[in-house]
Write a protein that holds these residues in place. Structure first.
Motif, PDB file in Angstrom:
ATOM      1  N   TYR A  88     -30.851 -51.829  25.989  1.00  0.00           N
ATOM      2  CA  TYR A  88     -32.043 -50.951  25.691  1.00  0.00           C
ATOM      3  C   TYR A  88     -33.292 -51.723  25.660  1.00  0.00           C
ATOM      4  CZ  TYR A  88     -28.898 -47.381  24.421  1.00  0.00           C
ATOM      5  OH  TYR A  88     -27.742 -46.331  24.757  1.00  0.00           O
TER       6      TYR A  88
ATOM      7  N   ASP B  24     -36.448 -50.872  24.498  1.00  0.00           N
ATOM      8  CA  ASP B  24     -37.212 -50.386  23.332  1.00  0.00           C
ATOM      9  C   ASP B  24     -36.849 -51.461  22.108  1.00  0.00           C
ATOM     10  OD1 ASP B  24     -38.086 -48.429  24.789  1.00  0.00           O
ATOM     11  OD2 ASP B  24     -36.976 -46.944  23.939  1.00  0.00           O
TER      12      ASP B  24
ATOM     13  N   SER C 292     -36.441 -52.456  18.669  1.00  0.00           N
ATOM     14  CA  SER C 292     -35.829 -51.428  17.335  1.00  0.00           C
ATOM     15  C   SER C 292     -36.298 -51.980  15.804  1.00  0.00           C
ATOM     16  CB  SER C 292     -34.190 -51.885  17.524  1.00  0.00           C
ATOM     17  OG  SER C 292     -33.911 -53.192  17.169  1.00  0.00           O
TER      18      SER C 292
ATOM     19  N   GLN D  72     -35.545 -51.686  11.648  1.00  0.00           N
ATOM     20  CA  GLN D  72     -34.351 -51.877  10.750  1.00  0.00           C
ATOM     21  C   GLN D  72     -34.436 -50.752   9.879  1.00  0.00           C
ATOM     22  OE1 GLN D  72     -33.401 -55.481   8.878  1.00  0.00           O
ATOM     23  NE2 GLN D  72     -31.875 -54.726   7.624  1.00  0.00           N
TER      24      GLN D  72
ATOM     25  N   ASN E  17     -23.597 -50.370  14.850  1.00  0.00           N
ATOM     26  CA  ASN E  17     -25.131 -50.077  15.109  1.00  0.00           C
ATOM     27  C   ASN E  17     -25.527 -49.518  16.637  1.00  0.00           C
ATOM     28  OD1 ASN E  17     -27.947 -50.546  14.157  1.00  0.00           O
ATOM     29  ND2 ASN E  17     -27.946 -51.807  16.213  1.00  0.00           N
ATOM     30  N   GLU E  18     -24.818 -50.226  17.288  1.00  0.00           N
ATOM     31  CA  GLU E  18     -25.070 -49.394  18.830  1.00  0.00           C
ATOM     32  C   GLU E  18     -24.517 -48.165  19.098  1.00  0.00           C
ATOM     33  OE1 GLU E  18     -24.721 -53.432  21.664  1.00  0.00           O
ATOM     34  OE2 GLU E  18     -22.784 -52.431  20.768  1.00  0.00           O
TER      35      GLU E  18
ATOM     36  N   GLY F  36     -26.733 -45.593  17.019  1.00  0.00           N
ATOM     37  CA  GLY F  36     -27.885 -45.442  17.988  1.00  0.00           C
ATOM     38  C   GLY F  36     -27.820 -44.372  19.047  1.00  0.00           C
TER      39      GLY F  36
ATOM     40  N   ASP G  51     -29.495 -40.880  19.252  1.00  0.00           N
ATOM     41  CA  ASP G  51     -30.502 -40.657  20.521  1.00  0.00           C
ATOM     42  C   ASP G  51     -29.912 -39.305  21.090  1.00  0.00           C
ATOM     43  OD1 ASP G  51     -32.516 -41.579  22.672  1.00  0.00           O
ATOM     44  OD2 ASP G  51     -30.598 -41.558  24.088  1.00  0.00           O
TER      45      ASP G  51
END
Length: 64
Positions: free
Chosen positions: A14, A16, A18, A20, A45-46, A49, A53
């Protein structure tokens, strides 16, 4: 019309930046997320996300 499900695609980068943050979730949900992440080859975490999204692009607000 069928309900659209979450499709987890192959890993990609990605562009963008990020930030925390911290959230509190139930232990059972965390365990399910970890299972899915392991099966799909993503970090927790991925995966979170991707789920967030998906949610912000497919949500509906129902009026009371």
């Amino acid at each position: 019309m069928g309900q659209e499900g979450l499709v987890i695609k192959s890993k990609r980068q990605y562009g963008d930046a990020s930030l925390q943050t911290s959230i509190r979730i139930k232990q059972g949900l965390l365990m399910q997320l970890d299972q899915i992440a392991e099966q799909a080859g993503y970090s927790r975490n991925e995966l979170i996300g991707m789920i967030l999204d998906y949610a912000v692009h497919h949500y509906t607000i129902e009026e009371l």
